[in-house]
Design a protein around this motif. Structure first.
Motif, mmCIF file in Angstrom:
data_model
loop_
_atom_site.group_PDB
_atom_site.id
_atom_site.type_symbol
_atom_site.label_atom_id
_atom_site.label_comp_id
_atom_site.label_asym_id
_atom_site.label_seq_id
_atom_site.Cartn_x
_atom_site.Cartn_y
_atom_site.Cartn_z
ATOM 1 N N VAL A 34 32.611 40.605 40.049
ATOM 2 C CA VAL A 34 33.706 40.028 39.264
ATOM 3 C C VAL A 34 33.123 38.855 38.483
ATOM 4 O O VAL A 34 31.975 38.452 38.686
ATOM 5 N N GLU A 35 33.906 38.275 37.600
ATOM 6 C CA GLU A 35 33.434 37.170 36.778
ATOM 7 C C GLU A 35 33.431 35.853 37.563
ATOM 8 O O GLU A 35 34.132 35.714 38.562
ATOM 9 N N GLY A 69 43.706 38.261 37.612
ATOM 10 C CA GLY A 69 42.388 38.771 37.962
ATOM 11 C C GLY A 69 42.417 39.619 39.219
ATOM 12 O O GLY A 69 43.425 39.688 39.937
ATOM 13 N N SER A 70 41.285 40.246 39.491
ATOM 14 C CA SER A 70 41.190 41.184 40.610
ATOM 15 C C SER A 70 40.216 40.722 41.686
ATOM 16 O O SER A 70 39.926 41.483 42.617
ATOM 17 N N SER A 71 39.702 39.500 41.581
ATOM 18 C CA SER A 71 38.669 39.071 42.525
ATOM 19 C C SER A 71 39.196 38.863 43.937
ATOM 20 O O SER A 71 38.422 38.661 44.865
ATOM 21 N N CYS A 98 30.627 33.899 38.830
ATOM 22 C CA CYS A 98 29.741 33.720 39.982
ATOM 23 C C CYS A 98 29.447 32.243 40.247
ATOM 24 O O CYS A 98 29.661 31.746 41.361
ATOM 25 N N ASP A 130 32.306 45.895 43.767
ATOM 26 C CA ASP A 130 31.790 45.593 42.430
ATOM 27 C C ASP A 130 31.835 44.091 42.165
ATOM 28 O O ASP A 130 32.575 43.346 42.818
ATOM 29 N N SER A 158 34.912 37.337 47.608
ATOM 30 C CA SER A 158 35.247 37.507 46.196
ATOM 31 C C SER A 158 34.620 38.814 45.735
ATOM 32 O O SER A 158 33.424 39.038 45.919
ATOM 33 N N GLY A 159 35.435 39.688 45.179
ATOM 34 C CA GLY A 159 34.933 40.980 44.724
ATOM 35 C C GLY A 159 36.070 41.929 44.444
ATOM 36 O O GLY A 159 37.198 41.726 44.904
ATOM 37 N N ALA A 160 35.786 42.944 43.671
ATOM 38 C CA ALA A 160 36.766 43.973 43.346
ATOM 39 C C ALA A 160 36.063 45.317 43.432
ATOM 40 O O ALA A 160 34.920 45.399 43.901
ATOM 41 N N SER A 161 36.727 46.367 42.988
ATOM 42 C CA SER A 161 36.092 47.681 43.010
ATOM 43 C C SER A 161 36.836 48.648 42.114
ATOM 44 O O SER A 161 38.068 48.611 42.016
ATOM 45 N N GLU A 163 40.588 41.186 45.619
ATOM 46 C CA GLU A 163 40.668 42.501 46.270
ATOM 47 C C GLU A 163 39.795 42.604 47.520
ATOM 48 O O GLU A 163 40.216 43.158 48.536
#
Length: 331
Positions: A277-278, A235-237, A280, A275, A263-266, A239
């Protein structure tokens, strides 16, 4: 380049045998910057590569045109570490970063190569360069230079690692940066990501390059080492935590009283965008269980309407703070 095509350094193993570390240099041609081999021991080869990369962190210059191939024979046991200094010195000699007066024999190990510091040695050999207290304590000492470890800035941020089981935890990402004497070069060549799987390594480099582009003048100025407390995940969370740790290490953000938990990506770090992420609800539940006094929690703006009831109030009652953001900047 005033450097030999090959260099070697000997080291004494725990068994008393003498091992030879050989480093050769060749045009990189799109290959990895460092390649290591150790007589059929891939874990040892990986550790050799990690040591060599970390020890380069405090070098003021970088030249990524060549690949350095390092081998050791005979191979030490997997639990030995006293060969590490020999690998570092062979790598420096073949690149012309250090010139030895004659044959070199070295023993030493470190848990902080990224600072250029040497913690100790296990074997004493007459005439050898020994690492640690009472001997060579940092790599700058090879040329009479001061300890450059003080110039390394490090920061750590945490992110919720959710897998839906007992292994859910707050994992950390650590970013260390060292200023280059001459800015420039390929930014990706300046970034080392330790132990992580290849997709994560690529994601780290892409996120750092893009988020530094957002700063305007941050590219080509730093040598960077990234480490994860849990190197195996998907996953990318991570980032947003990575980007925040990098910005704090480079002096682009205020340091919170406690930890940064994010927690977040872009898809557009170059624009500073954050952006969603899954996950929440489960990630917020994990953060609520693990948060401490002084922690600063950063979540995507898109999550704000989906936060669990009472989440913000519970966080504030702990003495922590939470913000839902749509862009990075001064948080």
């Amino acid at each position: 380049m005033n450097a030999p095509l090959s260099a070697q350094c000997r080291t004494t193993l725990a068994s008393g045998r003498i091992a030879t570390v050989i480093a050769t240099r060749r045009p990189r041609s799109g290959r990895a910057d460092i390649k290591c081999s150790a007589a059929g021991e891939p874990k040892l080869a990986d550790r050799m590569q990690q040591v060599a990369r970390l020890a380069r962190h405090t070098e003021a210059r970088i030249d990524s045109r060549d690949q350095v191939v390092i081998s050791i024979d005979p191979a030490p046991n997997l639990d030995e570490r006293d060969w590490e200094l020999a690998v570092v010195l062979a790598d420096r000699m073949v690149r012309g970063e250090w010139h030895a007066a004659g044959e070199v024999h070295a023993n030493g190990w470190s848990g902080q190569w990224q600072l250029g510091r040497i913690d100790g040695h296990d074997t004493r050999t007459a005439g050898a360069i020994l690492g640690g207290p009472g001997a060579l304590t940092h790599l700058g000492g090879l040329a009479g230079h001061p300890d450059s470890g003080a110039s390394v800035a490090s920061a750590r941020a945490w992110f919720p690692l959710h897998a839906g089981g007992i292994h859910d935890t707050l994992a950390w990402v650590d970013v260390s940066v060292y200023p280059l004497a001459v800015p420039g070069g390929d930014e990706e060549d300046h970034i080392a990501v330790l132990d992580a799987q290849l997709p994560v390594q690529l994601a780290v480099r892409q996120a750092l390059l893009a988020s530094r582009h957002f700063d305007g003048r941050a590219l080509g100025r730093w040598r960077t080492v990234v480490r994860f407390g849990q190197p195996r995940f998907q996953g990318s969370s991570f980032e947003l935590a990575l980007v925040m740790a990098d910005r704090i290490a480079r002096g682009r953000e205020f340091v919170p009283r406690g930890r940064i938990i994010a927690s977040g990506a872009s898809a557009a770090w170059h624009a500073g965008q954050v952006d969603a992420v899954e996950g929440c609800a489960p990630k917020c539940a994990l953060i609520a269980r693990e948060a401490l006094v002084g922690d600063r929690i950063l979540l995507p703006k898109a999550w704000e309407t989906d936060l669990p009831d009472g989440f913000k109030e519970a966080i504030r009652a702990l003495g922590a703070s939470v913000a839902c953001i749509e862009r990075i900047g001064i948080i």
